[in-house]
Design an enzyme around this catalytic site. Structure first.
Site, mmCIF file in Angstrom:
data_model
loop_
_atom_site.group_PDB
_atom_site.id
_atom_site.type_symbol
_atom_site.label_atom_id
_atom_site.label_comp_id
_atom_site.label_asym_id
_atom_site.label_seq_id
_atom_site.Cartn_x
_atom_site.Cartn_y
_atom_site.Cartn_z
ATOM 1 N N ASP B 63 0.826 -1.211 0.000
ATOM 2 C CA ASP B 63 0.000 0.000 0.000
ATOM 3 C C ASP B 63 0.865 1.268 0.000
ATOM 4 O O ASP B 63 0.352 2.360 -0.216
ATOM 5 C CB ASP B 63 -0.948 -0.001 1.205
ATOM 6 C CG ASP B 63 -0.218 -0.298 2.501
ATOM 7 O OD1 ASP B 63 0.793 0.398 2.800
ATOM 8 O OD2 ASP B 63 -0.630 -1.209 3.228
ATOM 9 N N ASP B 115 7.886 -13.018 -4.229
ATOM 10 C CA ASP B 115 7.750 -13.669 -2.931
ATOM 11 C C ASP B 115 8.919 -13.232 -2.059
ATOM 12 O O ASP B 115 10.086 -13.351 -2.459
ATOM 13 C CB ASP B 115 7.757 -15.181 -3.130
ATOM 14 C CG ASP B 115 7.669 -15.933 -1.826
ATOM 15 O OD1 ASP B 115 6.640 -15.811 -1.143
ATOM 16 O OD2 ASP B 115 8.646 -16.604 -1.484
ATOM 17 N N ALA B 116 8.633 -12.713 -0.878
ATOM 18 C CA ALA B 116 9.689 -12.181 -0.008
ATOM 19 C C ALA B 116 10.677 -13.266 0.400
ATOM 20 O O ALA B 116 11.879 -13.007 0.529
ATOM 21 C CB ALA B 116 9.061 -11.540 1.229
ATOM 22 N N ASP B 132 5.884 -5.834 7.028
ATOM 23 C CA ASP B 132 4.512 -5.317 7.073
ATOM 24 C C ASP B 132 3.625 -6.330 6.354
ATOM 25 O O ASP B 132 3.073 -6.050 5.282
ATOM 26 C CB ASP B 132 4.462 -3.940 6.402
ATOM 27 C CG ASP B 132 3.119 -3.249 6.594
ATOM 28 O OD1 ASP B 132 2.861 -2.233 5.913
ATOM 29 O OD2 ASP B 132 2.307 -3.741 7.404
#
Lengths: 343, 784
Positions: B63, B115-116, B132
């Protein structure tokens, strides 16, 4: 004569054909449609759709759902399905056997304990399902009221209870207005009423996110609408209706107790009946009904209301499970084992 | 994953993912400032005010709002934002751009739709890593909350670097939160938890929210206290943040006992779904105690509540009778080497039993209780996995246990009850009281409580019933009391708390058990009085059934425990955030809730005291051939109603009231019309119930007969095939195949089972019809 049908996985390119088959088969319902598949995938389900083919022609369908979980192994479900010609016992049996084989072996279904089917067949279950057990859970109601909407208004009104006719006129006199909407912004108002009603009647209420996913999947395909009743500028009652082929279904509803006296609910369903007719539906399913008058039944109150709208009673046999006993035994053995040490 | 943006007229937005609120622009700065700025500020303390070249990784946060905070901090030169959801990032670039101040177009920023976990496999070192990430709802989403994940992050963190981690609510999901804390520490990191109050989160019932500040170097509470943030904040008060780092001793205890979430032991999601559950291992419960085991079945989906899982378990237990027990026993015995000794022995006995008997499920308790218990647990879990099963619309919905019947003993020792055991409400055990302590939930105690609504422990609100009686409580009618007319002042009391369907606590602490719309019993000082809503005084003092009082007391105590647990948790929360009540209406509501809960606690204590306990006594023995109408009230053969009153049995035919026996009347007096009306109302209610039962049973009978006809046709066909082709000839049985002789044998067993069901149905219909006939016969007499 038993027809040899081939089981093949269906891709999105066959959605229209599959949906046409669903819409044309009375023994099934919207939960076998591609739009419902889209909804359940948003909910996190694994969905695999299989077709039964005679050469290149689609003759049957099984849309299967499985919820993956790291905590255990569930049951593969074919809600309102599979879509088969049930009166052709031999072919239906052969199809079910193929389905069982694939459910057992397809890694997408994990270590499922079995397959649950829920075709709309009248009770009792056919002997074809002799070795299937009655499921502990039915996703769809086993008793319902169905209104034939394909008849003149005078006949529809005549079939209603006098109280319903009176309340219909009362709502109109009070100036209750019903609007049809697919705007997600209206969901908040609808959900507030639904939640209030669920609390009041002791139902378990699906959460808000469920409805967000439902509308996101069904509204673009024009399969769902909310009907909201307003009085003096306030939304006081609402229903969520689905349209699939020849059947409209009253899926969810709610109303505030504060404005009960203006009787919005009868007008809501009257509007839904007309909307169903306009959509080309032949019947309006009131989706759940307690037919015996059991006062303790969860549906007792809502059934009294629904029975005022007319409609004829329809009974289904309910869901049936085919359990894989070897896997059930494995799970029981695991259950009895010592707990694993924590990290 | 579903995204929904709710737009307000004031231009504000709320973002929901899968129905969970992620942010509300009205107060998102509290969250993002509190998450991001402490880590950056502490880094600045460590490196000095002129620190520059700060590299930041943001995992999630598509966001752009955490990014906004990072970018305005001095010294930040490079930011990588990794989010796997392109739709969220798209929102960040569009609807949320005014709120993230166009963060994505900053030259220092690189956005990765990835993908982290995979991104961090090969990346450079970072000075601050912001996690987050959304609260996990599915097992695969918990990977980025594991020890392995934080170990990986630690390996790409500079030696004095810091992690800023979005956590959960330490109040709503304490076990999950402290599991996260311990998991971070298990990765070799120092971790400091701290809480903030985010009004929109509170309004959605998420409770206070918490973050973790972590790093390879030690982090203490004083680090938070000494934070000097170089940028101003819009909403978060960083100067007071340290107060949110104080936790009670009880909470700290959880920090040391919580498990570590790893890839191999994925415990976090069950903990999130099952707050308050100290053990999520069903086998750790008292083994083979089905009620206790079911209480330990974890919630497996965010949609579900404990109430739903328990309801599902009841349905499963009712359905397991349909399972092919022989087949299951055979399958289990093939796994003999893996079975506990007791279960193996039980299975052998059960196998032998089934050789000569059909599997009558009522005998499972003697022959296969262990198997039954394990089966119910496994099947409940299997059905509780999918979110929609708890909302299944099919034919369920039978009523709850009744407090007005089922406490007497019949002469044969069988439990009394009307219509085949309607009362008594037995679970797998024999108690009305459920195994697990309920949890206070819902909003009833924040708003409606004491303001014209009754509530229950789950937060449902009810329109209260009003009970009017005389303060003097003299007995009406002169039978068993003394005074023949009402005296004392008229008191009006409303239902305050609904402990069960027919067990109510009034606003004055009185305990009422309703019998019908117009009749009820009042438990007071060890006495049990029968009332009509139409009279101020009790109609009759009833024999105070000891078991009833005990059960009422247990039920109220159990709910009181839930109230006290919630009150303690609320007070703990308010001990550090209470000072904000002037700023946040939600906190003001918390104070209201605490006061309401404490008030309810006092009233429940008062209710138990008020109800009292009777002096020692034995259970009423139901007269032979009688049918229980309510506790101590029986419809006798011949149509007389016998009532076990406080001073002995009394009998009435609706016109007269007498002692002695049903046949030999002594001390005859006119029956008070209100008493006749009460009996009539109870009988009318039962009449409706019985009539409905008969319709339902008739429906079942019809289906059983149809099934029987089908079975007999099948049997004839199998016998014909066996005769024509031999016993080994393969035939279809349902969707399986077997030899003709096996099919004949199975179908004969099915027919025998069907016959048993028909007989049981016939017996029950006959009994129900007899009871209904009795009521139909004698009810008119009560109205004359």
């Amino acid at each position: 004569m038993t027809a040899e049908l081939d089981l093949r996985e269906l891709g999105p390119d066959r959605d229209a054909e599959a949906d046409a088959l669903v819409f044309a088969t009375p023994e099934t319902g919207f939960m076998q449609s591609s739009a419902w598949s889209d909804f359940k995938r948003r909910e996190g389900f694994v969905n695999v759709r299989f077709g039964f083919f005679e050469a290149a022609t689609l003759r049957g369908l099984a849309s299967l759902f499985y919820y993956p979980s790291g905590s255990g192994d569930g049951v593969v479900v074919c809600p309102e399905g599979p879509v088969l010609h049930w009166d052709d016992t031999g072919t239906a049996r052969a199809c079910l056997r193929q389905l069982l084989d694939v459910v057992r072996s397809d890694p997408r279904f994990g270590r499922t304990l079995g397959l649950r089917i829920e075709p709309h067949l009248p009770p009792p279950a056919p002997s074809l399902l002799r070795n299937w057990t009655r499921s502990p859970v039915d996703l769809t109601p086993i008793h319902t009221l169905m209104i034939d909407v394909d008849q003149p208004d005078e006949l529809l009104v005549a079939a209603m209870h006098p109280k319903a006719r009176y309340n219909l006129r009362l709502a109109q006199r009070h100036g209750v207005e019903v609007s049809r909407t697919t705007d997600p912004a209206d969901l908040r108002a609808f959900y507030g009423l639904f939640e209030e009603t669920a609390q009041r009647n002791g139902f378990f209420a699906e959460p808000y996110g469920f409805f967000l996913n439902l509308l996101a999947a069904l509204v673009p395909t024009r399969h769902a609408e909310m009907l909201l009743a307003r009085w003096q500028g306030e939304v006081i009652a609402g229903i969520l209706v689905t349209w699939f082929g020849r059947r409209a279904t009253y899926l969810y509803g709610g109303s505030t107790a504060r404005c009960r006296h203006v009787m919005p609910n009868h007008l809501l369903h009257w509007t839904a009946i007309h909307a169903a007719r306009e959509r080309g539906c032949a019947e309006y399913d009131l989706y759940g009904y307690e037919p015996f008058g059991l006062p303790d039944h969860l549906y007792a109150g809502i059934s009294r209301f629904k029975s005022q709208l007319g409609g004829h009673r329809v009974d289904w046999m309910g869901a049936r499970d085919h359990l894989f006993y070897d896997r059930l035994a494995d799970r029981i053995v695991e259950q009895m084992a010592e707990p694993a040490a924590a990290g | 994953m579903s995204l929904h943006v709710e737009r307000r007229r004031d231009g504000g937005l709320a973002l929901y993912i899968d129905g969970d609120l992620q942010l509300d622009t009205a107060d998102e700065a509290v969250y993002h400032e509190s998450l991001v700025l402490p880590a950056l500020s502490l880094l600045r303390v460590r490196r000095g005010e002129s620190a520059t070249g700060i590299r930041v990784l943001i995992c999630g946060g598509g966001d752009g709002l955490a990014l906004r905070e990072v970018l305005r901090f001095p010294g930040v030169t490079h930011v990588d934002l990794v989010d796997y959801d392109p739709d969220v990032v798209a929102l960040g670039c569009t609807d949320l751009a005014p709120f993230n101040l166009g963060a994505f177009s900053d030259a220092r920023v690189t956005i990765h739709i990835a993908d982290a976990w995979q991104f961090t496999e090969s990346c450079d070192l970072y000075d601050v890593i912001v996690c987050d990430l959304t609260v996990p709802r599915r097992p695969e989403e918990t990977r980025v909350f594991t020890r392995e994940w934080y170990t990986r992050l630690s390996s790409v963190l500079s030696p004095d670097g810091l992690l800023a981690i979005n956590g959960f609510s330490p109040r709503k999901t304490p076990e999950a939160f402290w599991c996260l804390h311990r998991t971070v520490r298990a990765a070799g990191l120092s971790a400091l938890p701290y809480r903030v109050c985010i009004p929109s989160f509170r309004a959605h019932g998420y409770g206070a929210w918490a973050f973790l500040l972590a790093g390879r170097q030690s982090i203490r509470q004083t680090d938070l206290r000494n934070l000097r943030c170089p940028v101003t904040t819009a909403q978060a008060d960083l100067g007071r943040l340290w107060r949110g780092a104080r936790f009670s001793r009880g909470e700290r205890r959880l920090a040391t006992t919580a498990p570590v979430n790893t890839l191999g032991y994925s415990i976090l999601l069950p903990m999130l779904l099952n707050p308050g559950a100290r053990s999520l291992d069903a086998s750790a419960a008292t083994i083979y105690d089905v009620d206790a085991l079911l209480g330990a079945v974890p919630i497996l989906h965010p949609y579900h509540t404990r109430e739903m899982v328990e309801a599902l378990a009841e349905q499963v237990a009712g359905a397991v009778r349909a399972i092919d027990v022989r087949k299951l026993v055979q399958a289990l015995l093939r796994r003999a080497a893996d079975l506990p000794r007791e279960l193996f022995a039980e299975l052998l006995r059960l196998r032998d039993y089934l050789r000569d008997h059909s599997p009558d499920f009522s005998h499972m308790q003697s022959w296969g209780y262990r198997l039954f218990a394990a089966l119910v647990i496994v099947m409940t879990v299997a059905n509780a996995i999918a979110p929609d099963n708890a909302f299944g619309k099919g034919g369920s919905g039978i009523g709850h246990a009744s407090f007005s019947r089922g406490f007497s003993a019949s002469p044969s020792g069988v439990r009394g009850g009307f219509g085949g055991g309607r009362g008594g409400g037995e679970s797998f055990g024999s108690s009305h009281v459920s195994g697990s302590t309920p949890h206070v939930s819902g909003s009833a105690f924040r708003s409606g409580y004491g303001h014209g609504y009754a509530s229950d422990i789950y937060g449902y609100q009810y329109r209260p019933r009003v009970f009017i009686f005389s303060s003097s409580r003299h007995y009406y009618g002169g039978r068993g009391g003394g005074h023949s007319s009402s005296s004392g002042t008229r008191e009006e009391h409303k239902t305050l708390f609904v402990a069960d369907d027919d067990l109510l606590v009034l606003d004055n602490g009185d305990v009422v058990i309703t019998l019908s719309d117009t009749a009820y019993m009042l438990a007071n000082e060890g006495r049990l009085d029968l009332y009509s809503v139409n009279s101020l005084d009790p109609l009759l003092p009833l024999y105070p059934e000891p078991a009833l009082f005990q059960t009422v007391s247990q039920e109220i105590h159990q709910q009181q425990t839930a109230v006290r647990n919630e009150t303690a948790a609320r007070r703990d929360w308010l001990s550090w955030v209470g000072w904000t009540s002037a700023l946040f209406p939600a906190v003001k509501d918390d104070w209201t809730e605490v006061r309401n809960l404490e008030d309810l606690d006092r009233r429940l204590t008062s209710a138990v005291v008020s109800a009292g306990q009777p002096s020692k006594g034995t259970a009423t023995v139901a007269p032979p051939g009688s049918t229980e109408l309510f506790v101590g009230g029986f419809l006798l053969p011949g149509g007389t109603v016998g009532i076990h009153a406080a001073n002995g049995w009394q009998f009435t035919d609706g016109k007269s009231l007498w002692t002695g026996s049903a046949e030999q009347r002594q001390g005859v007096a006119p029956c008070p019309p209100e008493l006749a009306q009460v009996i009539r109302s109870v009988m009318l209610k039962l009449q409706k119930e019985l009539a409905a039962d008969i319709r339902s049973l008739a429906n079942d009978a019809s289906q059983l007969q149809t099934d029987r006809a089908s079975l007999q046709r099948d049997l004839a066909e199998y016998q014909r095939l066996e005769s024509s082709y031999g016993s080994g000839y393969e035939v279809d049985y349902g969707t399986s195949t077997m030899s003709a002789s096996s099919a004949v044998s199975r179908t004969q067993t099915d027919i025998a089972d069907n016959q048993r069901e028909i007989e049981a149905n016939t017996i029950e219909r006959a009994k129900t019809a007899a009871d209904l006939e009795k009521i139909n016969l004698y009810l008119p007499g009560l109205t004359k």
